[in-house]
Scaffold this motif. Structure first.
Motif, PDB file in Angstrom:
ATOM      1  N   MET A   1      76.347-140.225   5.573  1.00 14.04           N
ATOM      2  CA  MET A   1      77.258-139.295   6.256  1.00 14.04           C
ATOM      3  C   MET A   1      78.561-139.145   5.475  1.00 14.04           C
ATOM      4  SD  MET A   1      76.975-140.367  10.258  1.00 14.04           S
ATOM      5  CE  MET A   1      75.412-140.666  11.081  1.00 14.04           C
TER       6      MET A   1
ATOM      7  N   LYS B   1      70.650-144.138  20.087  1.00  9.51           N
ATOM      8  CA  LYS B   1      71.368-144.273  18.820  1.00  9.51           C
ATOM      9  C   LYS B   1      70.827-143.297  17.765  1.00  9.51           C
ATOM     10  CE  LYS B   1      72.585-149.153  19.388  1.00  9.51           C
ATOM     11  NZ  LYS B   1      72.335-150.538  18.910  1.00  9.51           N
ATOM     12  N   GLN B   2      69.524-143.078  17.795  1.00  6.25           N
ATOM     13  CA  GLN B   2      68.918-142.150  16.832  1.00  6.25           C
ATOM     14  C   GLN B   2      69.403-140.720  17.079  1.00  6.25           C
ATOM     15  OE1 GLN B   2      64.636-142.146  16.891  1.00  6.25           O
ATOM     16  NE2 GLN B   2      64.470-141.178  14.892  1.00  6.25           N
TER      17      GLN B   2
ATOM     18  N   THR C   1      82.086-147.610  10.368  1.00  3.13           N
ATOM     19  CA  THR C   1      81.466-146.981   9.207  1.00  3.13           C
ATOM     20  C   THR C   1      80.850-148.054   8.317  1.00  3.13           C
ATOM     21  OG1 THR C   1      83.010-146.961   7.312  1.00  3.13           O
ATOM     22  CG2 THR C   1      83.592-145.586   9.202  1.00  3.13           C
TER      23      THR C   1
ATOM     24  N   LEU D   1      78.443-146.183  13.459  1.00  2.00           N
ATOM     25  CA  LEU D   1      78.297-144.773  13.818  1.00  2.00           C
ATOM     26  C   LEU D   1      78.263-143.853  12.612  1.00  2.00           C
ATOM     27  CD1 LEU D   1      80.830-144.626  16.809  1.00  2.00           C
ATOM     28  CD2 LEU D   1      78.366-145.070  16.886  1.00  2.00           C
ATOM     29  N   VAL D   2      78.885-144.294  11.510  1.00  2.00           N
ATOM     30  CA  VAL D   2      79.000-143.446  10.320  1.00  2.00           C
ATOM     31  C   VAL D   2      78.342-144.156   9.136  1.00  2.00           C
ATOM     32  CG1 VAL D   2      80.587-142.240   8.777  1.00  2.00           C
ATOM     33  CG2 VAL D   2      81.171-142.496  11.201  1.00  2.00           C
ATOM     34  N   THR D   3      77.228-143.632   8.696  1.00  2.00           N
ATOM     35  CA  THR D   3      76.503-144.234   7.582  1.00  2.00           C
ATOM     36  C   THR D   3      77.103-143.806   6.245  1.00  2.00           C
ATOM     37  OG1 THR D   3      74.960-142.380   7.409  1.00  2.00           O
ATOM     38  CG2 THR D   3      74.391-144.146   8.964  1.00  2.00           C
TER      39      THR D   3
ATOM     40  N   ALA E   1      76.117-136.847  12.437  1.00  2.00           N
ATOM     41  CA  ALA E   1      75.907-136.395  11.053  1.00  2.00           C
ATOM     42  C   ALA E   1      76.195-134.907  10.917  1.00  2.00           C
ATOM     43  CB  ALA E   1      74.477-136.696  10.614  1.00  2.00           C
TER      44      ALA E   1
ATOM     45  N   GLN F   1      72.128-139.922  18.650  1.00  2.00           N
ATOM     46  CA  GLN F   1      73.567-139.964  18.374  1.00  2.00           C
ATOM     47  C   GLN F   1      73.837-139.762  16.888  1.00  2.00           C
ATOM     48  OE1 GLN F   1      76.311-143.280  19.967  1.00  2.00           O
ATOM     49  NE2 GLN F   1      75.709-144.059  17.974  1.00  2.00           N
ATOM     50  N   GLU F   2      73.069-140.433  16.049  1.00  2.00           N
ATOM     51  CA  GLU F   2      73.251-140.337  14.600  1.00  2.00           C
ATOM     52  C   GLU F   2      73.067-138.907  14.107  1.00  2.00           C
ATOM     53  OE1 GLU F   2      71.164-142.111  10.566  1.00  2.00           O
ATOM     54  OE2 GLU F   2      71.343-143.406  12.333  1.00  2.00           O
TER      55      GLU F   2
END
Length: 371
Positions: A269, A233-234, A290, A264-266, A241, A236-237
């Motif tokens: 981002m 996941k890290q 998100t 998936l979308v912070t 991004a 992926q982020e």
């Protein structure tokens, strides 16, 4: 045997059975009762149902006297159902396990068609795929309407317009249709998915595939996504991004059965996107992909439009109902023998779809959640 068709509550505009399917069921000796105006939002009048052989009946009669009740969404007045009634629809049992236990206690038999195994034999009954196809198509059109710029490249005497850059997260049925639609509109498309096996399909549609090495094996998950490790996941982020900063349109489709949709979308981002960009989140109903998604709402944040809609298929009710009804009909062919219902739990498709039966929760997937 009586099959009842309920009118859905807005914003759901689809109907479980369309007149053509009613006619085919009638040829098999099945009586179909339809609630008045059940198909109106999908452009099927009461007269067309009557001509197909259905009878218009009050909702209460359908709930209390039908052998099988078709309702896409959970009917709010389900308590009116008599013990032994069969329900067929899209009930997301892994997210509504308390309700499923109540239905079991009432001795209802529940077929949740979103739980049908995603196997070759079950393809003609796969409501998730037929409806996701529509959602992926409509997501891109909705984004195009909401986006304040062109999708394709335009070269004019007044200057050149660069094509829109679209990022699609998830290359399942909805994602693949979104790729095809965005490419037809002239956009440049990038796609992220945890499964390397979809790379070829993505590239064949003219999109660029991006992925992270070391994804958890989803081959034994029956066609569904699986949870990934923290390390994955890290990584992926970081990749997402980098891509989202350049994207004008983001379509998110990632969901995991029984769990919150992966984030998936912070917010960070989203803040990196340029004003006027659009996000359409198809996973809004299970928490969203998100950080700012609100289901059935459009959020405006720093010039970014974030559309949360987990039921976009209902926005194209005519075709969505036609495909859904055909899926239901194909499933019913496993249940109907000589005009009567036969619940053959030895059949893997029936067993997979059956959530409650004879006073108990019998779905192995739901039983695992309840432990």
């Amino acid at each position: 045997m009586i099959i009842g068709v309920l009118k859905e509550q807005l914003p759901e505009k689809r109907v479980s059975l369309v007149p053509d399917i009613v006619k085919q069921l009638g040829k098999q000796g099945v009586t179909v009762w339809v609630e008045p105006d059940a198909g109106a939002a999908a452009f099927h009048s009461d007269d067309t149902y009557i001509q197909a052989g259905a009878a218009l009946m009050p909702r209460t009669d359908i709930l209390q006297q039908s052998d099988l009740v078709c309702s896409i969404q959970i009917p709010e007045d389900w308590h009116l159902l008599r013990a032994g009634t069969i329900l067929a629809g899209v009930y997301q049992p892994l997210h509504h396990h308390d309700l499923m236990q109540q239905w079991a206690a009432k001795s209802l038999t529940t077929y949740s068609l979103d739980n049908i195994p995603r196997t070759t034999r079950a393809q003609s009954m796969d409501i998730l795929s037929s409806q996701a196809n529509i959602a992926g198509y409509k997501a891109v059109l909705l984004a195009a309407v909401s986006y304040g710029r062109y999708f394709p490249m335009f070269m004019t005497a007044a200057g050149t317009i660069a094509p829109a850059k679209v990022l699609i997260l998830g290359a399942g049925v909805a994602g693949l249709q979104a790729i095809a639609t965005a490419r037809r509109l002239g956009a440049v498309v990038e796609v992220f998915d945890t499964r390397p096996v979809v790379r070829e399909e993505v590239m064949s549609l003219g999109a660029k595939f991006i992925s992270v090495e070391g994804a958890a094996d989803a081959s034994q998950a029956g066609g569904y996504a699986v949870e990934q490790s923290a390390d994955y996941k890290q990584q992926q982020e970081v990749l997402i991004a980098a891509s989202i900063t350049k994207a004008d349109i983001v379509i998110t489709t990632a969901q995991i059965p029984g769990k919150r949709a992966p984030l998936l979308v912070t917010a960070q981002m989203i803040n990196s996107m340029r004003p006027g960009s659009v996000i359409v989140d198809l996973a809004a109903g299970t928490g969203g992909n998100t950080a700012l998604t609100q289901n059935q709402q459009t959020v405006f944040h720093n010039g970014i439009t974030i559309i949360g809609d987990s039921n976009l298929a209902a926005s194209m009710p005519a075709d969505a109902s036609k495909l859904y009804a055909k899926n239901v009909f194909n499933f019913l062919q496993l249940l109907i023998k000589d005009g009567q219902l036969v619940n053959n739990l030895q059949d893997d498709i029936i067993k997979g779809a059956c959530i409650t039966h004879e006073g108990a929760v019998i779905s192995e997937r739901l039983q695992a959640v309840l432990k």
